[in-house]
Design a protein around this motif. Structure first.
Motif, PDB file in Angstrom:
ATOM      1  N   GLU A  66      23.647  43.103  35.256  1.00 28.85           N
ATOM      2  CA  GLU A  66      23.114  41.743  35.386  1.00 28.85           C
ATOM      3  C   GLU A  66      23.880  40.728  34.548  1.00 28.85           C
ATOM      4  O   GLU A  66      23.940  39.557  34.895  1.00 28.85           O
ATOM      5  CB  GLU A  66      21.619  41.731  35.015  1.00 28.85           C
ATOM      6  N   SER A  67      24.463  41.165  33.429  1.00 27.08           N
ATOM      7  CA  SER A  67      25.154  40.212  32.542  1.00 27.08           C
ATOM      8  C   SER A  67      26.574  39.910  33.011  1.00 27.08           C
ATOM      9  O   SER A  67      27.281  39.143  32.373  1.00 27.08           O
ATOM     10  CB  SER A  67      25.181  40.756  31.110  1.00 27.08           C
ATOM     11  N   TRP A  68      26.996  40.524  34.122  1.00 25.43           N
ATOM     12  CA  TRP A  68      28.369  40.327  34.584  1.00 25.43           C
ATOM     13  C   TRP A  68      28.511  39.183  35.578  1.00 25.43           C
ATOM     14  O   TRP A  68      29.616  38.905  36.034  1.00 25.43           O
ATOM     15  CB  TRP A  68      28.899  41.608  35.255  1.00 25.43           C
ATOM     16  N   PHE A  69      27.409  38.532  35.943  1.00 24.94           N
ATOM     17  CA  PHE A  69      27.471  37.588  37.071  1.00 24.94           C
ATOM     18  C   PHE A  69      28.427  36.421  36.808  1.00 24.94           C
ATOM     19  O   PHE A  69      29.095  35.941  37.721  1.00 24.94           O
ATOM     20  CB  PHE A  69      26.063  37.087  37.445  1.00 24.94           C
ATOM     21  N   LEU A  70      28.524  35.965  35.548  1.00 22.32           N
ATOM     22  CA  LEU A  70      29.449  34.860  35.247  1.00 22.32           C
ATOM     23  C   LEU A  70      30.902  35.323  35.313  1.00 22.32           C
ATOM     24  O   LEU A  70      31.790  34.553  35.683  1.00 22.32           O
ATOM     25  CB  LEU A  70      29.158  34.275  33.857  1.00 22.32           C
ATOM     26  N   ALA A  71      31.139  36.596  34.980  1.00 26.08           N
ATOM     27  CA  ALA A  71      32.505  37.133  35.040  1.00 26.08           C
ATOM     28  C   ALA A  71      32.997  37.203  36.485  1.00 26.08           C
ATOM     29  O   ALA A  71      34.199  37.125  36.742  1.00 26.08           O
ATOM     30  CB  ALA A  71      32.553  38.510  34.392  1.00 26.08           C
ATOM     31  N   TYR A  72      32.057  37.347  37.445  1.00 26.86           N
ATOM     32  CA  TYR A  72      32.441  37.429  38.859  1.00 26.86           C
ATOM     33  C   TYR A  72      33.062  36.126  39.361  1.00 26.86           C
ATOM     34  O   TYR A  72      33.737  36.126  40.388  1.00 26.86           O
ATOM     35  CB  TYR A  72      31.231  37.780  39.725  1.00 26.86           C
ATOM     36  N   ILE A  73      32.826  35.021  38.661  1.00 24.57           N
ATOM     37  CA  ILE A  73      33.452  33.743  39.051  1.00 24.57           C
ATOM     38  C   ILE A  73      34.968  33.872  38.930  1.00 24.57           C
ATOM     39  O   ILE A  73      35.723  33.371  39.770  1.00 24.57           O
ATOM     40  CB  ILE A  73      32.928  32.590  38.166  1.00 24.57           C
ATOM     41  N   MET A  74      35.437  34.568  37.873  1.00 24.79           N
ATOM     42  CA  MET A  74      36.876  34.744  37.652  1.00 24.79           C
ATOM     43  C   MET A  74      37.390  36.020  38.290  1.00 24.79           C
ATOM     44  O   MET A  74      38.462  36.034  38.887  1.00 24.79           O
ATOM     45  CB  MET A  74      37.180  34.771  36.150  1.00 24.79           C
ATOM     46  N   ASP A  75      36.625  37.120  38.169  1.00 28.30           N
ATOM     47  CA  ASP A  75      37.075  38.418  38.701  1.00 28.30           C
ATOM     48  C   ASP A  75      36.591  38.552  40.142  1.00 28.30           C
ATOM     49  O   ASP A  75      35.511  39.098  40.397  1.00 28.30           O
ATOM     50  CB  ASP A  75      36.532  39.563  37.837  1.00 28.30           C
ATOM     51  N   ALA A  85      33.967  46.183  40.361  1.00 26.96           N
ATOM     52  CA  ALA A  85      33.411  47.533  40.231  1.00 26.96           C
ATOM     53  C   ALA A  85      33.592  48.078  38.814  1.00 26.96           C
ATOM     54  O   ALA A  85      32.662  48.630  38.228  1.00 26.96           O
ATOM     55  CB  ALA A  85      34.072  48.461  41.246  1.00 26.96           C
ATOM     56  N   LYS A  86      34.786  47.899  38.254  1.00 28.60           N
ATOM     57  CA  LYS A  86      35.080  48.432  36.920  1.00 28.60           C
ATOM     58  C   LYS A  86      34.602  47.514  35.805  1.00 28.60           C
ATOM     59  O   LYS A  86      34.434  47.947  34.673  1.00 28.60           O
ATOM     60  CB  LYS A  86      36.587  48.663  36.763  1.00 28.60           C
ATOM     61  N   GLY A  87      34.483  46.205  36.116  1.00 29.02           N
ATOM     62  CA  GLY A  87      34.144  45.248  35.067  1.00 29.02           C
ATOM     63  C   GLY A  87      35.317  44.918  34.174  1.00 29.02           C
ATOM     64  O   GLY A  87      35.147  44.426  33.061  1.00 29.02           O
ATOM     65  N   LYS A  88      36.529  45.219  34.666  1.00 25.90           N
ATOM     66  CA  LYS A  88      37.737  44.940  33.873  1.00 25.90           C
ATOM     67  C   LYS A  88      38.656  44.019  34.673  1.00 25.90           C
ATOM     68  O   LYS A  88      38.912  44.260  35.850  1.00 25.90           O
ATOM     69  CB  LYS A  88      38.498  46.237  33.560  1.00 25.90           C
ATOM     70  N   THR A  89      39.173  42.981  34.014  1.00 27.37           N
ATOM     71  CA  THR A  89      40.145  42.086  34.648  1.00 27.37           C
ATOM     72  C   THR A  89      41.487  42.805  34.747  1.00 27.37           C
ATOM     73  O   THR A  89      41.921  43.446  33.783  1.00 27.37           O
ATOM     74  CB  THR A  89      40.295  40.793  33.815  1.00 27.37           C
ATOM     75  N   VAL A  90      42.144  42.708  35.912  1.00 25.01           N
ATOM     76  CA  VAL A  90      43.454  43.345  36.112  1.00 25.01           C
ATOM     77  C   VAL A  90      44.542  42.271  36.195  1.00 25.01           C
ATOM     78  O   VAL A  90      45.488  42.273  35.426  1.00 25.01           O
ATOM     79  CB  VAL A  90      43.448  44.217  37.386  1.00 25.01           C
ATOM     80  N   GLU A  91      44.386  41.348  37.151  1.00 26.04           N
ATOM     81  CA  GLU A  91      45.340  40.256  37.307  1.00 26.04           C
ATOM     82  C   GLU A  91      44.888  39.051  36.488  1.00 26.04           C
ATOM     83  O   GLU A  91      43.708  38.929  36.152  1.00 26.04           O
ATOM     84  CB  GLU A  91      45.460  39.853  38.785  1.00 26.04           C
ATOM     85  N   VAL A  92      45.822  38.152  36.191  1.00 28.73           N
ATOM     86  CA  VAL A  92      45.480  36.929  35.454  1.00 28.73           C
ATOM     87  C   VAL A  92      44.737  35.981  36.409  1.00 28.73           C
ATOM     88  O   VAL A  92      45.306  35.527  37.398  1.00 28.73           O
ATOM     89  CB  VAL A  92      46.749  36.243  34.902  1.00 28.73           C
ATOM     90  N   GLY A  93      43.460  35.734  36.104  1.00 30.23           N
ATOM     91  CA  GLY A  93      42.664  34.823  36.942  1.00 30.23           C
ATOM     92  C   GLY A  93      43.013  33.372  36.646  1.00 30.23           C
ATOM     93  O   GLY A  93      43.329  33.023  35.506  1.00 30.23           O
TER      94      GLY A  93
END
Length: 595
Positions: free
Chosen positions: A207-216, A223-231
């Protein structure tokens, strides 16, 4: 009596015959004369037909002239009215074909030409044309006019200063969440999108990842919760325009982080205040240390150390935890090369949005500005707009038949119609259009992230690491150079650096394999005055002057002439072993380099 009767009968016959003869004489004359007038009677209708044809031709010409006059009047009316790009774009193709003919008939009026030129440029240019432009330079100068005419209609770039802000730090420190919070608070993301991300995160029990989905936005990243490419994302304040570069924190993706940080003007180092997380990131091998060091090497002049997760139950906005992190971070950052006026510290909560835009829920002990206010107050270091153009390219691709190139203008100014060359391959090309955030502009100055419409070059010749520069003043292309290195950390299996040491060199956005050729001078960072000439090897914590050989010719420049193309990083076995700057380029390769 019978004879008298005969005489009487014969007497009137004579005058009758005479009369008949008299009557017949004119008739014969008339008959003789008749054939001569009969000929003109037959030719008369032919003359009439000719006259009718001439009259019809005259009428047609008059009608044509009337039509031309009407068209001219319509044109003049259109000229008087303000030009509308959308209306012009919607006009039929037939009108475009007619207009060049009118221009040929009336060369005295040059005004219709710009309209044709504008429409020709508005419709995507065909690829065969640039090849002809390059082969025949005389025609190039003539063909550059439509672009110049079109410039009057293009928008001027936003006068507000543009800054690239890279968000760096250890994995799971909250970089993507903080970026998403900034965009949400700046009204760059609508409520419906946020609700969609909240539902998506809840379905994955995150639930706390929803803001990260804007960039990722990538499924793998979600799925992993880890950024791979530069957003990448954009937001604005009253005085500045910002481009967010959300760098990956995982050590496997440090090369991606280097490519992102090399374009940044300002860095935001996100540090987690949660118990155990700060210590993990800051200890030897943690990405908090490595990212801070790389940021300085890659040209980040100002660093905002943002201590995140202050609302966590293990911290609860405690000033003691904040002061502990500041006291540990400050000496290390100064050792990395940052000065006091280049550093700033502040506590935030990225998930809750506390002290991001407004100082809400911030304890009384913190008196400083919020994150956005701090970014807004930073002054960008001076940029030379009159220097030769330098654009390290990130990518080249084909869009609707047009060849596009992406990069950041590191020096100079780029305009449509510029004749450029792609180094190190030496491919000549022309800039057909300059786009900032998908809007076509008259020009772009240094510091802007641009997308360029190119002609005379294919997408395969616009690769990551190539540099776009003017034909008149190209960047140097070399395979070896002299540099000053600061050795930070060496792998356990190779604890010393000698001539012949192989590593991977990261310079601007290019990655190349390299080898240390010769060590000229070395000194320890602890005792700078003690210098050693021609050392056989150097250890960690040394500053060394050496020559480096590159596996392929690469577009570079000395640090003093173009700092952005003169900084580099050496990496080996997944870790940063040294940082450095190019001090000198070889003289003998000047001619080959310029091609």
């Amino acid at each position: 009596q019978a004879e008298k009767k005969k005489q009487k009968a014969q007497q009137p016959l004579a005058p009758k015959v005479q009369q008949e003869a008299k009557e017949e004489a004119p008739k014969e004359k008339a008959k003789a004369e008749a054939p001569s007038p009969a000929v003109p009677e037959e030719k008369a209708p032919v003359k009439q037909e000719k006259q009718e044809k001439q009259e019809k031709a005259k009428e047609k010409e008059e009608k044509k002239e009337e039509k031309k006059e009407e068209k001219k009047e319509e044109k003049e009316e259109k000229k008087d009215e303000p030009e509308d790009w959308e209306d012009q774009a919607d006009e039929a193709d037939g009108e475009q074909q007619e207009k060049p003919e009118e221009v040929e008939e009336e060369p005295t009026k040059p005004e219709p030409v710009p309209e044709v030129a504008k429409k020709a440029v508005a419709s995507a240019p065909k690829e065969p044309e640039p090849a002809a432009e390059l082969d025949e330079p005389e025609e190039v100068e003539d063909d550059a006019e439509p672009v110049a005419l079109k410039e009057g209609e293009l928008r001027l770039p936003d006068p507000r200063t543009h800054m690239n802000v890279v968000f760096i730090g250890h994995v799971d420190a909250g970089k993507s969440t903080t970026c998403g919070s900034i965009l949400y608070l700046s009204n760059c993301v609508d409520e419906r999108t946020i609700e969609k991300y909240q539902k998506e995160a809840k379905d994955k029990n995150r639930e706390s990842w929803f803001l990260a989905y804007i960039m990722d936005t990538n499924e793998e990243e979600k799925a992993k919760g880890k950024t791979v490419e530069v957003g990448r994302a954009h937001f604005e304040t009253e005085t500045k325009r910002f481009t967010i570069l959300d760098a990956p924190g995982h050590k496997s993706y440090v090369p991606n982080m280097i490519a992102g940080a090399s374009q940044a003007d300002v860095g935001v180092l996100i540090v987690s205040a949660r118990k155990g997380e700060f210590e993990t990131g800051f200890e030897r091998g943690g990405q908090t240390r490595e990212h801070a060091l790389l940021a300085k090497t890659l040209g980040v002049e100002k660093l905002c150390v943002t201590i995140n997760k202050m609302d966590d139950s293990s911290v609860d906005w405690a000033q003691s935890r904040y002061d502990e992190i500041v006291t540990k971070m400050a000496p290390f950052l100064k050792q990395s090369g940052f000065k006091d006026d280049q550093l700033s510290f502040l506590p935030i909560s990225g998930l809750a949005g506390d002290n991001v835009k407004e100082a809400k829920n911030t304890p009384a002990w913190y008196k400083g500005p919020s994150l956005l206010k701090l970014l807004d107050s930073l002054v960008v270091p001076g940029r030379d707009e009159n220097a030769p153009l330098r654009i390290p390219l990130l990518d080249g691709y084909r869009d609707m038949g047009s060849i596009m190139a992406i990069g950041k203008v590191e020096a100079g100014t780029v305009k449509p119609g510029m004749k450029c060359i792609v180094m190190p391959i030496g491919q000549k090309c022309t800039v057909a259009g300059v786009f900032i955030n998908d809007e076509e502009m008259r020009y772009a100055q240094c510091g802007e992230n641009v997308t360029l419409k190119m002609t005379g070059v294919s997408e395969d010749e616009l690769r990551k690491g190539y540099v776009l520069c003017p034909v008149a003043n190209p960047v140097r292309v070399v395979t070896k150079f002299k540099a000053q290195l600061q050795v930070i950390e060496l792998p356990e299996e190779r604890p010393v650096m000698t001539s012949g040491y192989r590593a991977v060199l990261h310079v601007h956005v290019s990655n190349e394999e390299c080898e240390i050729l010769k060590l000229y001078e070395a000194m320890s960072m602890k005792d700078i005055k003690k210098k050693e000439k021609n050392p056989r090897f150097v250890r960690e914590g040394s500053i060394v002057t050496c020559s480096i050989w590159l596996a392929r010719p690469t577009a570079l420049d000395a640090f003093l002439s173009t700092p952005q193309l003169g900084r580099f990083t050496l990496r080996d076995e997944g870790r940063t072993i040294a940082i450095g700057r190019i001090t000198e380029l070889p003289k003998d390769e000047g001619k080959d380099g310029k091609k």
